[in-house]
Design an enzyme around this catalytic site. Structure first.
Site, short mmCIF file in Angstrom:
data_model
loop_
_atom_site.label_atom_id
_atom_site.label_comp_id
_atom_site.label_asym_id
_atom_site.label_seq_id
_atom_site.Cartn_x
_atom_site.Cartn_y
_atom_site.Cartn_z
N HIS A 1 -111.84 -5.57 -1.81
CA HIS A 1 -112.44 -4.32 -1.33
C HIS A 1 -111.67 -3.13 -1.89
O HIS A 1 -110.44 -3.14 -1.97
CB HIS A 1 -112.46 -4.26 0.19
CG HIS A 1 -113.46 -3.27 0.71
ND1 HIS A 1 -113.25 -1.91 0.67
CD2 HIS A 1 -114.70 -3.45 1.26
CE1 HIS A 1 -114.30 -1.29 1.18
NE2 HIS A 1 -115.19 -2.20 1.55
N HIS A 2 -112.41 -2.09 -2.26
CA HIS A 2 -111.80 -0.92 -2.87
C HIS A 2 -110.86 -0.19 -1.92
O HIS A 2 -109.98 0.56 -2.36
CB HIS A 2 -112.89 0.05 -3.35
CG HIS A 2 -112.51 0.84 -4.56
ND1 HIS A 2 -111.22 1.25 -4.82
CD2 HIS A 2 -113.26 1.32 -5.59
CE1 HIS A 2 -111.19 1.96 -5.95
NE2 HIS A 2 -112.41 2.00 -6.43
#
Length: 465
Positions: free
Chosen positions: A136-137
């Site tokens: 996930h960013h």
């Protein structure tokens, strides 16, 4: 427990704002085969994941966003929740691999578990297999993600091309109160540019840069098939070129790798628009170009430390050499204008207000139709040397960017050993021609290499900054 920064958390809030997007980033390592025993791979990755804190930590959030989310050790961590095994259908070439990558990346990560997955992909042609890492960013930007992935290889994180990235210093957040009254509202864009050229200190430089970014964001781009709402489904494609060829083009035209990459992206987008029956006008491709603000001492810190520039890519120019000249000039102007410092200052200011206010504001803004930026192009420096996984050589690395905020295509670039790869994520319904975009990038590099090698060929590109 460690708190997420405002920038880290903004990727969660942006994801919350659109049920059709997944803000995970990916990296695909294509490895020579045969694949190792699955049990051995699980054991090795279980051990290596313990050395990467974010791999064994879960996200804790607070009701009503009364506090920033926190990372906490997952007492129930089980590597089995994060490793998945799949085989491609025959013949196992790029079409099958890219289809699987798109399907995996379009699904959101489970926020009740550590926010990553690893897919072991078997059945590739030519006796190969692959690893798709999905993170996930909110955990990391491009450089930090590359460092995390490298730690899962046999030798751990070695030297990367990130070492050539200049050390960037965060400007003081207090500069946001220093905007000068000298800006003339009747001629404000010219005044902003003149102010950028005459700024004498970092604070003033960043204020001007923030004003330039704001002007770009508030200027809507012409209607285009490149931006608009997106569906849940994705397409993926990739372009591969020799890093030596990219460097030779840099020498021939006295520009940077980033200049060349953005120029060939420009050329391919121009062809895409023409093939779609659209006119590639001068304001058609405002592009989000993330810029690292990470110092050389912080490459191992796992978080997001980026700002942005928003140059217009010259899709209206048909000549490839002139495209390169214009890209080089506009990137230089963007750097001089202080856009990356201004963006960093705005992010820093957002972090100084109560988290609930910034979280609600980001959710509100990301729900609004974004009409100014048309494309994403991000360059991630990868490992300089060849990597190995379970004793097998990593042949190439392909990046996988997310798309969101009405951007229907996103391009990430990564340098690895002697290769330079472009990974393209696109909305399934609105970009069925994503493979043509990839082939156009490869053609653009070949064209510039041929033009640069012509005897007596001269260009007017100024020295690279």
């Amino acid at each position: 427990m460690e708190h997420l920064t405002t920038l880290d958390a903004s990727f969660l809030q942006a994801e919350d704002s659109d049920p059709h997007v997944s803000l995970a980033v990916g990296g695909v390592s294509i490895i020579e085969g045969p694949p190792p025993d699955y049990g051995d791979l699980v054991s090795a990755f279980a051990e290596r994941a313990q050395g990467i804190p974010r791999c064994t930590q879960v996200l804790h959030t607070h009701p009503f966003d009364l506090g920033a989310p926190e990372w906490a050790d997952d007492p129930h961590f089980d590597i089995g929740h994060h490793l998945h095994r799949v085989a491609l259908p025959h013949p196992g070439d790029d079409a099958e691999l890219f289809g699987l990558i798109a399907s995996v990346m379009e699904q959101r990560l489970d926020r009740d578990r550590p926010l990553w997955e690893c897919w072991i992909i078997e059945g590739l042609s030519d006796n190969r297999w692959a690893l798709l890492m999905k993170i996930h960013h909110c955990i990391a930007d491009g450089i930090a993600t590359a460092q995390m992935l490298a730690k899962l290889s046999d030798g751990g994180a070695g030297e990367t091309f990130a070492s050539s990235v200049g050390t960037a210093k965060q400007p003081n957040n207090s500069i946001l109160g220093l905007l000068r009254p000298r800006l003339n509202p009747l001629n404000w864009m010219n005044d902003i540019w003149r102010a950028a050229l005459t700024a004498t200190d970092a604070a003033e430089h960043a204020v001007v840069g923030a004003a330039v970014l704001t002007a770009h964001v508030l200027t809507a781009a012409p209607e285009s098939s490149l931006n608009g709402s997106v569906t849940k489904m994705r397409r993926y494609s990739a372009a591969r070129v020799d890093l030596a060829v990219m460097k030779q083009v840099c020498r021939d035209f006295n520009v940077t790798i980033n200049d060349v990459a953005l120029a060939v992206i420009t050329s391919s987008y121009r062809n895409m628009l023409l093939n779609r029956g659209e006119t590639p006008g001068p304001h058609a491709l405002r592009t989000l170009v993330p810029v690292s603000m990470r110092s050389a001492d912080d490459f191992d810190v796992t978080d997001n430390r980026v700002s942005a520039m928003l140059p217009l890519l010259p899709v209206d120019e048909p000549d490839p050499v002139k495209q390169l000249e214009i890209v080089h000039r506009r990137l230089t102007e963007a750097k001089v204008s202080g856009q990356r410092e201004g963006g960093s200052a705005v992010i820093g200011a957002a972090g100084s207000v109560p988290f609930a206010f910034s979280a609600w504001a980001i959710r509100l803004l990301t729900r609004l139709p974004q009409k100014s930026v048309t494309a994403l192009a991000t360059n991630v420096p990868g490992p300089r040397g060849r990597q190995r996984v379970m004793g097998r050589a990593v042949l190439e690395i392909l990046p996988v960017p997310p798309i969101a905020l009405h951007l229907r295509t996103g391009i990430a670039m990564v340098s690895y050993a002697d290769r330079f790869s472009f990974g393209i994520t696109a909305d399934y319904d609105s970009a069925p021609d994503v493979d043509k975009l990839a082939r156009g990038i490869e053609d653009g590099v070949r064209r510039l290499a041929a033009l640069g090698s012509l005897p007596g060929h001269t260009v007017s590109v100024s020295p690279a900054g």
